[in-house]
Design an enzyme around this catalytic site. Structure first.
Site, PDB file in Angstrom:
ATOM      1  N   ARG A  79       0.829  -1.213   0.000  1.00 24.55           N
ATOM      2  CA  ARG A  79       0.000   0.000   0.000  1.00 24.55           C
ATOM      3  C   ARG A  79       0.863   1.263   0.000  1.00 24.55           C
ATOM      4  O   ARG A  79       0.605   2.221  -0.732  1.00 24.55           O
ATOM      5  CB  ARG A  79      -0.917  -0.016   1.228  1.00 24.55           C
ATOM      6  CG  ARG A  79      -1.925   1.082   1.303  1.00 24.55           C
ATOM      7  CD  ARG A  79      -3.104   0.914   0.337  1.00 24.55           C
ATOM      8  NE  ARG A  79      -2.880   1.549  -0.934  1.00 24.55           N
ATOM      9  CZ  ARG A  79      -3.174   0.999  -2.108  1.00 24.55           C
ATOM     10  NH1 ARG A  79      -3.706  -0.191  -2.194  1.00 24.55           N
ATOM     11  NH2 ARG A  79      -2.909   1.638  -3.222  1.00 24.55           N
ATOM     12  N   GLU A 100       6.899  39.920  -7.468  1.00 25.68           N
ATOM     13  CA  GLU A 100       5.559  39.687  -8.020  1.00 25.68           C
ATOM     14  C   GLU A 100       4.972  41.018  -8.472  1.00 25.68           C
ATOM     15  O   GLU A 100       4.985  41.997  -7.717  1.00 25.68           O
ATOM     16  CB  GLU A 100       4.676  39.077  -6.925  1.00 25.68           C
ATOM     17  CG  GLU A 100       3.298  38.674  -7.372  1.00 25.68           C
ATOM     18  CD  GLU A 100       2.451  38.216  -6.187  1.00 25.68           C
ATOM     19  OE1 GLU A 100       2.423  37.018  -5.903  1.00 25.68           O
ATOM     20  OE2 GLU A 100       1.844  39.096  -5.527  1.00 25.68           O
ATOM     21  N   LYS A 112       6.297  39.815  -2.539  1.00 25.58           N
ATOM     22  CA  LYS A 112       4.894  39.994  -2.902  1.00 25.58           C
ATOM     23  C   LYS A 112       4.372  41.322  -2.375  1.00 25.58           C
ATOM     24  O   LYS A 112       5.086  42.085  -1.720  1.00 25.58           O
ATOM     25  CB  LYS A 112       4.065  38.847  -2.335  1.00 25.58           C
ATOM     26  CG  LYS A 112       4.480  37.481  -2.865  1.00 25.58           C
ATOM     27  CD  LYS A 112       3.466  36.436  -2.442  1.00 25.58           C
ATOM     28  CE  LYS A 112       3.921  35.052  -2.872  1.00 25.58           C
ATOM     29  NZ  LYS A 112       2.926  34.028  -2.539  1.00 25.58           N
TER      30      LYS A 112
END
Lengths: 281, 281, 281, 281, 281, 281
Positions: free
Chosen positions: D97, D193, D163
């Site tokens: 698994r 950004e 940012k």
């Protein structure tokens, strides 16, 4: 047992017992010295812990070879030779205590379990509890199985046992069982603790898969078993370590769970007699 | 005990016992439910583990308050109330088993130690060994101290005990002691295991700080003590858990070390009686 | 969820995402700057992960306060404000990604689960499997429950599912069930995987508590359900994520287990809109 | 990948999935049983995770041998045999698994990445983000590379992405870039950004090494690329998983970063067909 | 520095230094005793480690209050009082050594770094290397920054430095740079180690972002800087701890990296003068 | 040194230095490339760290073979070849820095220790202190021994050193020693720090096993040694790294403990010259 289960326990044990190094052995025993020895039973009992001992010495290293003369789960009598060990002397001297501590503890549990199993008929199982030594549960529950016992749930996450306070919080046995049923995997049975026939009846009506008869006397248990009539498993509980197991079993319960199997263990006395090679190899 | 010592043990214990969550409690008991309860002694003994229990519940969270009616190391009699607990019901139900497992085990050790201490005069100390439950040594040795006993070395890195195989490897007691003296910190005493008066003499001449009298009978020990004459500490050893301690002490040894204090512990029976609040708070 | 369960997962996540420090934030944002913001749903779904987000910011520190406008398990629609956050800017910027990654993933699972639950009648449960993201199973199974689904066994140690190879090794369904019954706690049910009515019959006779109907078509499942007649729970399995759940449920099964709930998760789009305080505080 | 990187992830996964032991396998399958099997693709995709699967079975032990018929990064079609496995049955059943969960997840990421890479010309790279499954980032970023994609920064400590809030805190793009330049290793590029051409101009003037064009439409991006004129790398960002990648690439950006590659993974369906040896070996 | 970064280092340090408990303090100092004291500089230098010392005492507990008279990164002169400390005596005595070991080591690094920075003009940065004490890199690189220095890459995963053997394996500088460019995040610069002008030329042509001038004499470095003409950053390397930094800087390099800043640290002598409260509180 | 001691330190070091992978090596060096090289002394000193280097490369894997031309603890002169290494190129390039960092640091400590040992007669031991690099104490104390020095206590749990504040808290030297004697294992000696002859007299009367002469001048130390007359070990302490050791030893002390051996280490310069195989193998 899987190594990824054993290793954290055994490495923790070795680090606890050896710390930054074995002062005595490292000062007195040359690095390339060999030693050989024999594990000997100093009392009668059931052997448990073969894999654990093997893994202790594998983790230490030093080409330690073990040859087991008795296999896991077999009876040993006082004086029996259990296993031979040979290899690097420092490695064996360092691992000796950790190996023996676990071997004696696990064999002690297996021995006590086997005694309890022998006291009851085959129709009644002897089970353990969660009253185990913190950190060692997986080894202790394995020892119970080795002694012929059965395991109760491993922990709170893989079994349901609804006790008095759960019942009080949920507002009764029926709502408690229903709440558990909604929450828990369908692979898990639901057990309810009861202390009298009224509660047994409620547990039955609530659809409990297992009914624990807690601290009842034998007659009361027999009454409960009759009332239940096979519609649920029955488990006797409550200081069973101090009870006459045969008479409890005679009440017809399916399981007797005994905390003392793991909370008050008497180690099985096993010694390791070692002889260092004093001749050049 | 320091939290950075306790926490790895207790978090490991909680994760072992609770796993991914307490199925029963989380399904039956609302998250904001309160509970209160009382720890009660079900047998006579010595209380040990107050800090551990406090820390278990601190690690779980849930604003659990404990009020101890008996202090650490005090005598408790069957029926005595030991402590009151109150707080979030889920938190207390989850921590109950781990707290009790440790409290009962540590109190069991302290109780047995106190009994051994009481059996000998003040001039003789009762000490533990390295025959402890892997992972729990720091708690068990603390319990021995709480019971009035003394600790032997904690592990192989902080004490020297020269045994038969070390002696054989080093070529005799004298070279073994000398090798250890060169290697180990000057803060560490050197102990030599002896099994007869000849070895005692050699150990004395080698300058051993402590001489272990291993598996000698009482008369032999008395002879060894006389021979040593205070020039080294003397320690009686060898299945001391099954000996008459008073007569061993009468041989004049300074210390009796007993493996059974920690390898074959009988838990002190302590229960936690809880009452969930079924009325709105 | 307990902190001792969450903390290893969340600390591991924070250490993975932040490493030795957030270069950008530590260079651009003063240590005492404050920020506030809003978690906003960018798609419809079910909210899951409130405790996890709270704990992420508690572990980071920085007196971050969260006020949840939507509660755990509630429906959110695109554009809904979910929570307000305010506190130390560095702390919030550092925790943002870890918090969102988990919140979106867990909400994605809960959303998909709720859709599956809605597709079937109440008599049929939707369950998860062990096809989970390694390390996150406890969170993912919690998300399934939050979405109204049921948990299957947590792992190989707390449930029994006897498959074709176990049967072959044991020599048939009956000996396999018997072997499991002897070994596993009495608190654990035994499930057998079957792929045709012949195997269903054998499982029933062997006393299986749960019978998995694996990769059967709906008619075959209906036949199996009729054959079983309530004597065991029935579970439909086999690529159920791609099946018409209503028709599967119509076959009368008790449980449908769906691996895709956790192995192929579509994150629920949730954003965190932040506004740093540019005025002196 | 290095074992000291893989092992903590894989051991954690095995412990999560197997817990204290595999109840079913340990009760039904003898310890010395052998099994062999085949990994088979049930869908078309790109194979990723060979080393991981090999290491899973190495960690379990049991002399498991794997023979890969498809190599890492190769295309597989539905029905293709991927690898052969043979060895101890318990070991393979226990690892199955965990191995499949990772193999399917990583192959799913590689498959999706390859599809994105195929949608754009070679001049445009497809990159991942930090929107990964906590604890599995190293595997997921490896899978992106295996699929032909590029990695963005691994975490907050090894890359700079300035940012809006960093800009606001620092008092503008120029001071933010300058602050980062002072603090971060000279080996690290600085990315800013931007959401419009004005910000692009400022970023250029501030000397940004990389300019992220966030949530711009294609025309706007094309304008930004022209404005930048090769003086900085350009990266398109903002729900790129739902965009037409060819047209984004046509705007001339160097990199398109796509969170969905790792936050919304569809597992590649791979099965492991096993046949236990039912004849004596 | 984040607590989730500091805590594993500091808890490891405390466990190493205190082990199972402080024998001396626990036997001599009552649990509720208070103490107060002063950190005093015994030499001139630069203070570094304030957060670390604060966190050490926070992890120990005991309501220890610190008041810093000198702030992080400030100059201290012999005899200066640096900080006041007050709180539980056991806690302070236990944490003293760990706190001082780190404070002195980090301040030593900061002091040496500041001296190097002072020796060169502002146009030249002083950087560290990977020659750090294993386990303490994050603290040591922080100390370098505190001393006014710059960090080189943190480890092999967050920066590229192509050395002679990489070049040989890749078949030349150009293919080595190209291989790295394909593999590494676009956020990472590529540095090439060169030892002569020919290699410098090749590195330039290959598009290296940074060119290391390794073990060149000053004239050679000046030639390389002229050749590069600002098209790449230049870094002087090679036993710089023993060079005249001013003349190296005069060659025009952007960065001088010095292993000795962290591999051969002279601790800054700082003492903690404590006075236990001998009067009842 | 035992692997279970080394491995946590070395794996931590490798993870710190390599992180998620070696960008440069993995991009430039093919997986099956071989490399060989030589460790060379660049300065005179004492070699220390052979086992550590061996274990670093064993943990990385890659069939790395080391052949040591100089053995642990031997003198090396500038230019001496110390060891040959050969094996997988990626493995050796990844392990190089961690191996060298430790080898140089430990050899630096051993070298400094040997110099101190050489400065005093054999009757006087040179000992370390607890002024070590957090996390590396076990390696550093081993290096001191390799250099011919002696170890002081490893940590606060395995030795007793009663200082001024302990004395003040306990109410004098005599009660302090008595309190320690009651609490600590009988295997541990008790050391008392003194700063004048009055305190020396008290320590003697209290039965101290070791008396530290702290910050005394040589004449005062000689007086103390005479006063003690062999009834306790004597240890000179207090900035001994800056004292004339021969004259301190001439005062007759048994031990001189020097913090600078480990708190201000100058790495021994050792290089690893590598040659990658550029021909096909």
């Amino acid at each position: 047992m899987d190594n990824f289960v054993l290793d954290p326990i055994l490495l923790n044990a070795l680090r606890e017992d050896i710390g930054s190094g074995d002062l005595t052995t490292e000062s007195c025993v040359p690095a390339d010295k060999k030693i050989r020895g024999t594990f000997i039973a100093k009392a009668d009992g059931l052997l448990c812990g073969v894999d654990v001992v093997n893994r202790v010495f594998a983790l230490i290293g030093g080409d330690v070879a073990l040859q087991w003369l008795k296999h896991e789960g077999s009876r040993v009598a006082e004086g029996d030779r259990i296993a031979l060990i040979a290899g690097n002397a420092r490695a064996i001297l360092k691992g000796e205590r950790t190996a023996l501590n676990l071997l004696q503890h696990m064999s002690g549990i297996a021995t006590a379990t086997a005694a309890a199993v022998a006291a009851v008929p085959d129709t009644c199982a002897i089970a353990d509890t969660r009253k185990t030594m913190p950190g060692l549960r997986v080894l202790e529950k394995y020892a119970v199985r080795t002694g012929g016992g059965a395991n109760h749930r491993f922990n709170l996450a893989d079994g349901v046992l609804i006790k008095d306070n759960h019942i009080a919080a949920a507002g009764g046995i029926k709502p408690a069982v229903a709440a558990a049923r909604r929450r828990v995997p369908h692979t898990v049975k639901i057990e309810v603790e009861t202390s009298n026939l009224n509660e047994v009846t409620q547990a039955l009506e609530a659809g409990a898969d297992i009914i624990m008869l807690d601290n009842m006397d034998v007659a009361e248990m027999a009454g409960a078993v009759a009332l239940i009539g096979g519609r649920a498993l029955t488990e006797a509980s409550g200081n069973m370590g101090e009870k006459d197991l045969a008479s409890v079993a005679a009440a017809g319960v399916d399981i007797i769970s005994i905390g003392a199997l793991t909370h008050s263990v008497r180690a099985l006395d096993i010694s390791l007699k070692l002889d260092i090679e004093t001749q050049p190899v």
